[in-house]
Design an enzyme around this catalytic site. Structure first.
Site, short mmCIF file in Angstrom:
data_model
loop_
_atom_site.label_atom_id
_atom_site.label_comp_id
_atom_site.label_asym_id
_atom_site.label_seq_id
_atom_site.Cartn_x
_atom_site.Cartn_y
_atom_site.Cartn_z
N CYS A 129 0.82 -1.22 0.00
CA CYS A 129 0.00 0.00 0.00
C CYS A 129 0.85 1.27 0.00
O CYS A 129 0.58 2.22 -0.74
CB CYS A 129 -0.95 0.00 1.19
SG CYS A 129 -0.23 -0.61 2.70
N HIS A 236 -2.55 6.11 4.85
CA HIS A 236 -1.12 6.34 5.12
C HIS A 236 -0.74 7.74 4.60
O HIS A 236 -1.24 8.19 3.57
CB HIS A 236 -0.27 5.32 4.37
CG HIS A 236 -0.40 3.90 4.85
ND1 HIS A 236 -0.92 3.54 6.08
CD2 HIS A 236 -0.06 2.74 4.23
CE1 HIS A 236 -0.89 2.23 6.22
NE2 HIS A 236 -0.38 1.71 5.11
C1 2RA Z 1 1.24 -2.14 6.73
N1 2RA Z 1 1.93 -1.83 4.44
O1 2RA Z 1 0.84 -0.96 6.66
C2 2RA Z 1 1.78 -2.81 5.50
C3 2RA Z 1 0.93 -3.97 5.08
N2 2RA Z 1 -0.42 -3.63 4.87
O2 2RA Z 1 1.23 -2.82 7.77
#
Ligand code: 2RA
Length: 331
Positions: A129, A236
């Site tokens: 991601c 994120h």
């Molecule tokens: C996380 N990118 O954010 C990794 C897996 N989804 O934990």
């Protein structure tokens, strides 16, 4: 043309979001098969107004006529069952990191390298991601200005760890019930996502470095990364520092990003306008802002990149790859 779709890991957070996105985008499904662990077998899930019974994933699950299988059930399940599905002629789109770096496995972000799906040999990998949201703006800038070096600093939501990550954050200060993290996540920032490697980096950091080069198809780009878990539920956030080969003016960067599919530029700091996790949650675009020159190098910029890690970072990107298979008549 309608196709037969299987979902492996149908009860997980990403698996359930697959169903939501398939429905939202009206993906042309003839038959749908929901596969999960034994403990979920028998559960009923409604999709497009019809009830489906979840079946246990076994070696025989792909004996029926399935065109595409969307996997999000962890690396071990993908390692065992993706080859079985492939042998039966199923095209697998896998969310785990298991197959991403194999030469015969395309690693695809549809806004960046859509044509790579044509090289598939039965398995197509969905990138991590945190990589997906970064390469959407990076690709368009790389094409125009030539990227020499990237420095990633990420601020990643607990939903990246699934429902247990969310539960731990909801626990508050003592949030460590699921022993997902070595320390409580509430009121904290953990520079530790996935496991540490011998080189001092975490697997998450190496994924961003290696996957970015593969997706942009340029192994000359110098990249480093620090990935951090923060007390955010969804989306994120990433600070992305870039050094270019060519000179530019910031307005060119702004205009290039503003006209790139899949990107929404939110950049008006005087009015407190910049990408925020709470605004990106539930959306499929990549939000870019805080675009400014990095005065410490010749041709550098900083920018702030935010996207929903469960949607664009996983489920939506996977469904977009499945849409490419239809578009290119590969299924
Ligand atoms: C996380 N990118 O954010 C990794 C897996 N989804 O934990």
């Amino acid at each position: 043309k309608k196709v037969n779709v299987a979902i492996v890991g149908a009860t997980g957070m990403v698996g359930r979001t697959f169903l939501k996105i398939l429905q939202e985008r009206d993906f042309p499904i003839e038959n749908l098969y929901l596969l999960a662990s034994k403990k979920s077998a028998g559960d009923v899930v409604n999709f497009n107004g019809k009830d489906y019974i979840i079946e246990e994933l076994t070696e025989n699950s792909f004996d029926k006529d399935i065109d595409i299988a969307l996997f999000s059930a962890g690396g071990e399940i993908s390692k065992k069952f993706a080859p079985i599905a492939k042998e039966k002629g199923v095209i697998v789109v896998d969310n785990s990191s298991m197959w991403r770096m194999y030469d015969d496995v395309p690693l695809v972000v549809p806004e960046v390298n859509p044509e790579d799906v044509k090289k598939h040999n039965g398995i197509i990998a969905n990138p991590n991601c945190s990589t997906i949201q970064a390469v959407v703006p990076l690709k368009t800038l790389h094409d125009k200005f030539g990227i020499k070096r990237i420095v990633y600093s990420t601020y990643q939501a607990v939903s990246g760890s699934g429902v247990k990550g969310i539960a731990d954050l909801k626990e508050g200060i003592k949030g460590n019930e699921n022993k997902l993290y070595p320390h409580p996540i509430a009121y904290n920032a953990l520079p530790h996502i996935d496991v540490f490697m011998d080189n001092g980096y975490t697997k998450e950091e190496m994924k961003m470095i290696d996957e970015t080069k593969k997706i942009l198809n340029d192994h000359t780009i110098k990249i480093t990364a620090t990935t951090v878990r923060v007390p955010v539920m969804y989306a994120h956030s990433e600070s992305v520092n870039i050094e270019f080969e060519k000179e530019f003016d910031v307005k060119e960067i702004f205009d290039t990003l503003n006209t790139t599919d899949g990107i929404i530029v939110v950049d008006d700091p005087k009015n407190n306008q910049y990408p925020l996790a709470l605004d990106a949650e539930g959306k499929d675009e990549v939000f870019v802002g805080r675009i400014r020159r990095d005065f410490s190098v010749d041709n550098g910029i900083n920018m702030w990149v935010v996207a929903d890690n469960i949607r664009k970072g996983a489920a939506t990107n996977t469904v977009q790859i499945a849409e490419l298979l239809l578009k290119y008549n590969l299924v």
